[in-house]
Write a protein that holds these residues in place. Structure first.
Motif, PDB file in Angstrom:
ATOM      1  N   GLY A   1       0.947  -1.152   0.119  1.00 49.63           N
ATOM      2  CA  GLY A   1       0.035  -0.127   0.166  1.00 49.63           C
ATOM      3  C   GLY A   1       0.712   1.127  -0.092  1.00 49.63           C
ATOM      4  O   GLY A   1       2.024   1.254  -0.219  1.00 49.63           O
ATOM      5  N   GLU A   2       0.311   2.374   0.464  1.00 51.34           N
ATOM      6  CA  GLU A   2       0.775   3.622   0.449  1.00 51.34           C
ATOM      7  C   GLU A   2       1.841   4.159   1.434  1.00 51.34           C
ATOM      8  O   GLU A   2       2.797   4.134   1.324  1.00 51.34           O
ATOM      9  CB  GLU A   2      -0.303   4.659  -0.082  1.00 51.34           C
ATOM     10  CG  GLU A   2       0.218   6.075  -0.086  1.00 51.34           C
ATOM     11  CD  GLU A   2      -0.620   7.064  -0.608  1.00 51.34           C
ATOM     12  OE1 GLU A   2      -1.567   6.750  -1.371  1.00 51.34           O
ATOM     13  OE2 GLU A   2      -0.543   8.354  -0.170  1.00 51.34           O
ATOM     14  N   ALA A   3       0.988   4.498   2.437  1.00 53.89           N
ATOM     15  CA  ALA A   3       1.796   4.929   3.766  1.00 53.89           C
ATOM     16  C   ALA A   3       0.527   4.575   4.874  1.00 53.89           C
ATOM     17  O   ALA A   3      -0.745   4.502   4.748  1.00 53.89           O
ATOM     18  CB  ALA A   3       2.031   6.132   3.559  1.00 53.89           C
ATOM     19  N   PRO A   4       1.180   4.660   6.077  1.00 53.20           N
ATOM     20  CA  PRO A   4       0.179   4.614   7.413  1.00 53.20           C
ATOM     21  C   PRO A   4      -0.605   5.718   7.313  1.00 53.20           C
ATOM     22  O   PRO A   4      -0.238   6.936   6.962  1.00 53.20           O
ATOM     23  CB  PRO A   4       1.102   4.395   8.530  1.00 53.20           C
ATOM     24  CG  PRO A   4       2.485   4.211   8.210  1.00 53.20           C
ATOM     25  CD  PRO A   4       2.598   4.503   6.531  1.00 53.20           C
ATOM     26  N   ASP A   5      -1.834   5.582   7.541  1.00 55.92           N
ATOM     27  CA  ASP A   5      -2.739   6.805   8.027  1.00 55.92           C
ATOM     28  C   ASP A   5      -2.914   7.043   9.695  1.00 55.92           C
ATOM     29  O   ASP A   5      -1.892   6.239  10.246  1.00 55.92           O
ATOM     30  CB  ASP A   5      -4.257   6.389   7.539  1.00 55.92           C
ATOM     31  CG  ASP A   5      -4.405   6.515   5.990  1.00 55.92           C
ATOM     32  OD1 ASP A   5      -3.504   7.244   5.544  1.00 55.92           O
ATOM     33  OD2 ASP A   5      -5.455   5.995   5.587  1.00 55.92           O
TER      34      ASP A   5
ATOM     35  N   GLU B   1      -2.968   3.529  11.648  1.00 55.87           N
ATOM     36  CA  GLU B   1      -2.039   2.678  11.447  1.00 55.87           C
ATOM     37  C   GLU B   1      -0.876   3.323  12.314  1.00 55.87           C
ATOM     38  O   GLU B   1       0.040   2.369  12.956  1.00 55.87           O
ATOM     39  CB  GLU B   1      -1.524   2.541   9.995  1.00 55.87           C
ATOM     40  CG  GLU B   1      -2.517   1.615   9.011  1.00 55.87           C
ATOM     41  CD  GLU B   1      -3.700   2.351   8.706  1.00 55.87           C
ATOM     42  OE1 GLU B   1      -3.867   3.719   8.620  1.00 55.87           O
ATOM     43  OE2 GLU B   1      -4.596   1.764   8.292  1.00 55.87           O
TER      44      GLU B   1
ATOM     45  N   PRO C   1      -0.095  -2.239   9.229  1.00 56.47           N
ATOM     46  CA  PRO C   1      -0.689  -1.677   8.036  1.00 56.47           C
ATOM     47  C   PRO C   1      -2.088  -1.947   7.937  1.00 56.47           C
ATOM     48  O   PRO C   1      -2.735  -3.010   8.395  1.00 56.47           O
ATOM     49  CB  PRO C   1      -0.093  -2.255   6.868  1.00 56.47           C
ATOM     50  CG  PRO C   1       0.628  -3.335   7.618  1.00 56.47           C
ATOM     51  CD  PRO C   1       0.780  -3.042   8.861  1.00 56.47           C
ATOM     52  N   PHE C   2      -3.127  -1.157   7.025  1.00 56.65           N
ATOM     53  CA  PHE C   2      -4.399  -1.178   6.906  1.00 56.65           C
ATOM     54  C   PHE C   2      -5.173  -2.057   7.867  1.00 56.65           C
ATOM     55  O   PHE C   2      -5.650  -3.008   7.891  1.00 56.65           O
ATOM     56  CB  PHE C   2      -4.266  -2.310   5.549  1.00 56.65           C
ATOM     57  CG  PHE C   2      -4.010  -1.787   4.411  1.00 56.65           C
ATOM     58  CD1 PHE C   2      -4.789  -1.217   3.542  1.00 56.65           C
ATOM     59  CD2 PHE C   2      -2.579  -2.116   3.824  1.00 56.65           C
ATOM     60  CE1 PHE C   2      -4.613  -0.513   2.164  1.00 56.65           C
ATOM     61  CE2 PHE C   2      -2.368  -1.483   2.725  1.00 56.65           C
ATOM     62  CZ  PHE C   2      -3.154  -0.928   1.937  1.00 56.65           C
TER      63      PHE C   2
ATOM     64  N   ASN D   1       3.807  -1.151   3.556  1.00 60.50           N
ATOM     65  CA  ASN D   1       3.589   0.027   2.741  1.00 60.50           C
ATOM     66  C   ASN D   1       4.811   0.448   1.956  1.00 60.50           C
ATOM     67  O   ASN D   1       6.001   0.280   2.663  1.00 60.50           O
ATOM     68  CB  ASN D   1       3.073   1.181   3.702  1.00 60.50           C
ATOM     69  CG  ASN D   1       1.482   0.918   4.089  1.00 60.50           C
ATOM     70  OD1 ASN D   1       0.834   0.590   3.199  1.00 60.50           O
ATOM     71  ND2 ASN D   1       1.312   0.932   5.281  1.00 60.50           N
TER      72      ASN D   1
ATOM     73  N   HIS E   1      -6.762   0.809  -4.875  1.00 58.51           N
ATOM     74  CA  HIS E   1      -6.537   1.073  -3.357  1.00 58.51           C
ATOM     75  C   HIS E   1      -8.034   0.768  -2.650  1.00 58.51           C
ATOM     76  O   HIS E   1      -9.018   1.440  -3.250  1.00 58.51           O
ATOM     77  CB  HIS E   1      -6.071   2.125  -3.035  1.00 58.51           C
ATOM     78  CG  HIS E   1      -5.599   2.243  -1.264  1.00 58.51           C
ATOM     79  ND1 HIS E   1      -6.170   2.326  -0.375  1.00 58.51           N
ATOM     80  CD2 HIS E   1      -4.248   2.069  -1.124  1.00 58.51           C
ATOM     81  CE1 HIS E   1      -5.398   2.254   0.696  1.00 58.51           C
ATOM     82  NE2 HIS E   1      -4.321   2.165   0.314  1.00 58.51           N
TER      83      HIS E   1
HETATM   84  N1  URA Z   1      -3.150   2.152   5.436  1.00 54.85           N
HETATM   85  C1  URA Z   1      -2.099   1.817   5.217  1.00 54.85           C
HETATM   86  O1  URA Z   1      -1.415   1.077   5.891  1.00 54.85           O
HETATM   87  N2  URA Z   1      -1.614   1.743   3.845  1.00 54.85           N
HETATM   88  C2  URA Z   1      -2.483   2.326   3.023  1.00 54.85           C
HETATM   89  O2  URA Z   1      -2.138   2.651   1.834  1.00 54.85           O
HETATM   90  C3  URA Z   1      -3.667   3.066   3.344  1.00 54.85           C
HETATM   91  C4  URA Z   1      -4.019   2.998   4.759  1.00 54.85           C
END
Ligand code: URA
Length: 282
Positions: free
Chosen positions: A133-137, A140, A146-147, A179, A253
């Motif tokens: 995925g992209e990055a933690p929100d 996360e 993650p996710f 991510n 996504h």
């Molecule tokens: N949470 C993640 O860990 N990765 C994402 O890309 C979006 C939400």
């Protein structure tokens, strides 16, 4: 296109809206409303791994993925610049414990200042399938996994029909999820290219250690970063790419799907391709 009862059951589990023909005999609950599909991300009973039929070519171009928070352009306009520092040496030789420790102590970019914690990744260390995925929100960042938010719950529901899970299982069933960025960008803005560049060796080492049979790149950002392209996701989907010998499938996504549930059918096509790939003899 006609769907067997088994296929429709799988689509139901993903909350895919009924824009495909449904036989007149189908009970009303076979036709989930779009709103219900979005709202309903509760855990579901595990489904048996299907043997999907080959997926047809893509029927229509996908819509561009739009991420509402701050865009790269807006970040630049607002004067957001990556703060870069040195990264640990020898990441490409690290074993799992050393890599995990290096990530958790990383100060190679300014994201280390705003993060609560790093989000290393979870799953089977030799998973057949790696999800990127992209990055933690925010969630996360708080939980270190993650996710875990609504998008993550939808991801779990997407994986189940093709026999994959994040729960403990063997390497064929349990995925590894990571991510592109290991730290949350402030305000969930898009990652800056320099932040991605600083973080990339960690992800590359994770891929090298897992040695997945296939990578699923979730969303435009992961796909473009991994494949080093600026092609839109609608053109990257629907075919296998190659990342240093590992096949890569690009798909939307789950956060995008929460906003655009009508495109769940396209993701279903992508997941069927993943299953087909896994069904190939090794
Ligand atoms: N949470 C993640 O860990 N990765 C994402 O890309 C979006 C939400």
């Amino acid at each position: 296109m006609s769907w067997s009862e088994r296929q429709r059951a799988m689509l139901r589990e993903m909350g895919i809206p009924a824009f495909w023909p449904v036989p007149p005999s189908a009970p009303a609950e076979d036709v989930p409303m779009v709103a219900a599909a979005v709202a309903d991300v509760a855990p579901i009973a595990p489904a048996p791994a299907p043997t999907p039929t080959p997926t047809p070519p893509l029927a229509r171009p996908a819509r561009p993925e739009v991420k509402p928070p701050v865009s790269i352009a807006a970040a630049a306009t607002a004067g957001i610049q990556a703060i870069l520092r040195e990264r640990p040496e020898g990441i490409d030789q690290m074993d799992w414990p050393t890599l995990r420790q290096a990530v958790s102590g990383c100060t190679a970019c300014g994201l280390c200042e705003s993060r609560k914690q790093t989000v290393f990744g979870v799953g089977h260390q030799h998973a057949s399938v790696m999800i990127i995925g992209e990055a933690p929100d925010e969630q996360e960042d708080s939980q270190g996994e993650p996710f875990v938010g609504r998008a993550g719950q939808l991801l779990d529901r997407m994986l189940s029909p093709i026999g994959l899970t994040r729960a403990d299982a063997d390497a064929n069933s349990q995925v590894f999820i990571a991510n592109v960025l290991k730290c949350r960008p402030p305000g969930d803005r898009n990652p800056l290219p320099a932040e991605v560049a600083q973080c990339e060796p960690y992800l590359m080492r994770q891929i090298a250690l897992v040695k997945p049979r296939i990578i699923i790149a979730m969303g435009r950002f992961a796909a473009q970063s991994l494949l080093k392209t600026s092609e839109p996701i609608g053109r990257l989907r629907g075919r296998l790419h190659d990342l240093q010998g590992t096949p890569v499938i690009v798909t939307y996504h789950p956060a995008y799907l929460l906003r655009n549930p009508v495109d769940k059918g396209l993701v279903w096509d992508d997941l069927c391709r993943v299953r087909e790939q896994l069904n190939q003899p090794t």
